[in-house]
Design an enzyme around this catalytic site. Structure first.
Site, PDB file in Angstrom:
ATOM      1  N   ASN A  23      -3.520  -6.279 -16.715  1.00 34.82           N
ATOM      2  CA  ASN A  23      -2.762  -7.370 -16.097  1.00 34.82           C
ATOM      3  C   ASN A  23      -2.093  -8.278 -17.114  1.00 34.82           C
ATOM      4  O   ASN A  23      -1.244  -9.095 -16.756  1.00 34.82           O
ATOM      5  CB  ASN A  23      -3.667  -8.189 -15.182  1.00 34.82           C
ATOM      6  N   CYS A 116       0.623  -1.347  -4.073  1.00 36.74           N
ATOM      7  CA  CYS A 116      -0.599  -2.106  -3.825  1.00 36.74           C
ATOM      8  C   CYS A 116      -0.827  -2.249  -2.333  1.00 36.74           C
ATOM      9  O   CYS A 116       0.084  -2.601  -1.597  1.00 36.74           O
ATOM     10  CB  CYS A 116      -0.520  -3.488  -4.473  1.00 36.74           C
ATOM     11  N   GLN A 125       8.775 -15.899  -3.949  1.00 38.58           N
ATOM     12  CA  GLN A 125       8.685 -17.015  -4.891  1.00 38.58           C
ATOM     13  C   GLN A 125       9.473 -16.727  -6.168  1.00 38.58           C
ATOM     14  O   GLN A 125      10.091 -17.632  -6.749  1.00 38.58           O
ATOM     15  CB  GLN A 125       7.227 -17.316  -5.221  1.00 38.58           C
ATOM     16  N   ASP A 307     -10.256 -10.306  -8.313  1.00 32.95           N
ATOM     17  CA  ASP A 307     -10.392  -8.944  -8.821  1.00 32.95           C
ATOM     18  C   ASP A 307     -11.833  -8.550  -9.125  1.00 32.95           C
ATOM     19  O   ASP A 307     -12.101  -7.393  -9.449  1.00 32.95           O
ATOM     20  CB  ASP A 307      -9.538  -8.753 -10.082  1.00 32.95           C
TER      21      ASP A 307
END
Length: 432
Positions: A23, A116, A125, A307
């Site tokens: 990430n 995902c 956004q 996560d």
């Protein structure tokens, strides 16, 4: 399609070296597009998502290659600003090329992302912020087409995210580094991976202040240069292996990691009865007996990370008592619950809250991975279970855990990757 065959009743113990954070690596790779001179990125994990993004960047005409855990990138050969659906559909983080392409070259065309199954995770956004910076944004036939205002350069602005968004913060932060004037971003994500990105941008010559806070101020510069940088250790991989120790009365030491990145999780491990010791770059978890029940609420950093929710739920399934977990980040992130219940877990879900009543042990059963982190919770449950567990759709785990079988075997887990189609074909050939 590959599967994992795991023979349980393992005691997860030993040392494991943690890889660079996926990430963090993905936005860092995207940010390399900003540099006018070559950039070198170290400690990059070998994962499917990383390979996909490298392929996407190479498709722009950029010279990029990976040798071991090092990626080098030279943007001087860029030919186009187009990210096709064929690549973007497999991974949401591909949208992160939109910001650097728009900021440096004044235009970009990127497919809306996929990859995902966890809720909607909208990119609105990102687009709203780019519009505030003067960009013309259209969405046609599944593609985002973006063009900088006249003059080809984004304009600094003040923008507040409607919600805390890691990807949105990263994409807009990247773009703001080359904008004309000053950009102030409010309600930013504060995750360690965002901090890592900001630090690399500074190393490239960006002017960013407020790093690690909810307010980022970026003074735009005319150009950025390449640098050499290393990806931060993967805090989620770290927590996942440590969780295995709690489930199996184990003793796990994670090396090449950073305890400061995982404090909310380590606190819960201690509440559950684990002995946690740390050094500058290592964490050790020792467990005796069954875990104690806990209450967990996922929150944006510095709260408990979403996560790690699935992995902690698997630990709670074996706790001596009743635990509750509230998922406050993503909807639809309890898809692992039916699979854990197939293995004997006692879990009830009511909206965003899961109530977990601890059982003595897991039972082996065929299960299916539903997303990246859920897949690791099933692996750890299988290691603790009695008998052989077959886990399907393990391509999810390949997206986020480097050398997972090798690392698990080093910790004492009896795990084998099998391919039913290949194995059946080989069996047929023996009959001929």
């Amino acid at each position: 399609m590959d599967q994992f065959l795991i023979t349980g009743r393992s005691r997860i113990a030993g040392e494991v070296t943690i890889s660079g954070a996926k990430n963090a690596a993905l936005p860092l790779l995207a940010a390399m597009i900003l540099a006018e001179t070559p950039t070198t990125l170290n400690n990059v994990p070998s994962l499917q998502d990383v390979r996909t993004l490298i392929k996407l960047i190479a498709g722009l005409g950029i010279r990029i290659e990976k040798q071991g855990d090092t990626v080098t990138c030279d943007t001087s050969t860029i030919e186009n600003y187009f990210a096709p659906y064929e690549l973007v559909k497999t991974m949401r983080a591909s949208i992160l090329v939109l910001g650097p392409l728009l900021a440096r070259f004044g235009e970009a065309e990127v497919s809306l992302p996929g990859g995902c199954a966890i809720g909607s995770r909208p990119v609105d956004q990102h687009l709203k912020a780019f519009k505030a910076m003067g960009a013309e944004i259209t969405v046609e036939n599944g593609y985002v087409k973006a063009r900088a205002p006249e003059g080809g350069r984004l304009i600094g602005c003040e923008f507040s995210f409607d919600m805390v968004t890691v990807g949105g913060t990263e994409n807009v932060l990247i773009a703001a580094t080359l904008a004309k004037g000053t950009t102030v971003l409010e309600n930013c994500a504060r995750e360690p991976e965002v901090v890592d990105l900001a630090n690399m941008l500074v190393a490239m010559g960006a002017k960013v202040s407020g790093i690690g806070t909810a307010t980022l101020t970026i003074e735009g510069v005319d150009s950025l240069q390449g640098c050499e940088y290393s990806v931060v250790p993967d805090r989620i991989e770290t927590g996942s292996y440590l969780a295995g120790a709690l489930m199996t009365e184990g003793d796990v030491t994670t090396k090449n990691t950073d305890p400061a990145l995982l404090q909310p999780v380590l606190q819960k491990f201690e509440e559950m009865g684990a002995i946690i010791t740390t050094g500058d770059d290592w964490i050790r978890a020792q467990m005796t007996g069954r875990p104690k029940p806990v209450d967990i609420r996922t929150q944006p950093h510095p709260g408990f990370p979403t996560d790690m929710q699935a992995q902690l739920m698997a630990v709670c399934c074996l706790a001596e008592g009743t635990s509750t977990i509230s998922e406050n980040i993503f909807e639809n992130r309890y898809m692992h619950v039916p699979e854990l219940k197939r293995m004997g877990a006692d879990i009830q879900v009511d909206g965003h809250t899961a109530i977990i009543r601890g059982v003595d042990s897991f039972n082996a059963a065929p299960v299916m991975a539903t997303d990246l982190r859920a897949s690791m919770s099933l692996v750890m449950a299988a290691a603790a279970a009695e008998g052989e567990t077959l886990i399907d759709r393990i391509y999810h785990i390949d997206r986020g855990y480097e050398n997972v079988e090798e690392k698990l075997r080093g910790l004492g887990v009896n795990i084998e990757r099998v391919n039913p189609v290949t194995d059946a074909a080989e069996a047929d050939s023996l009959d001929d």
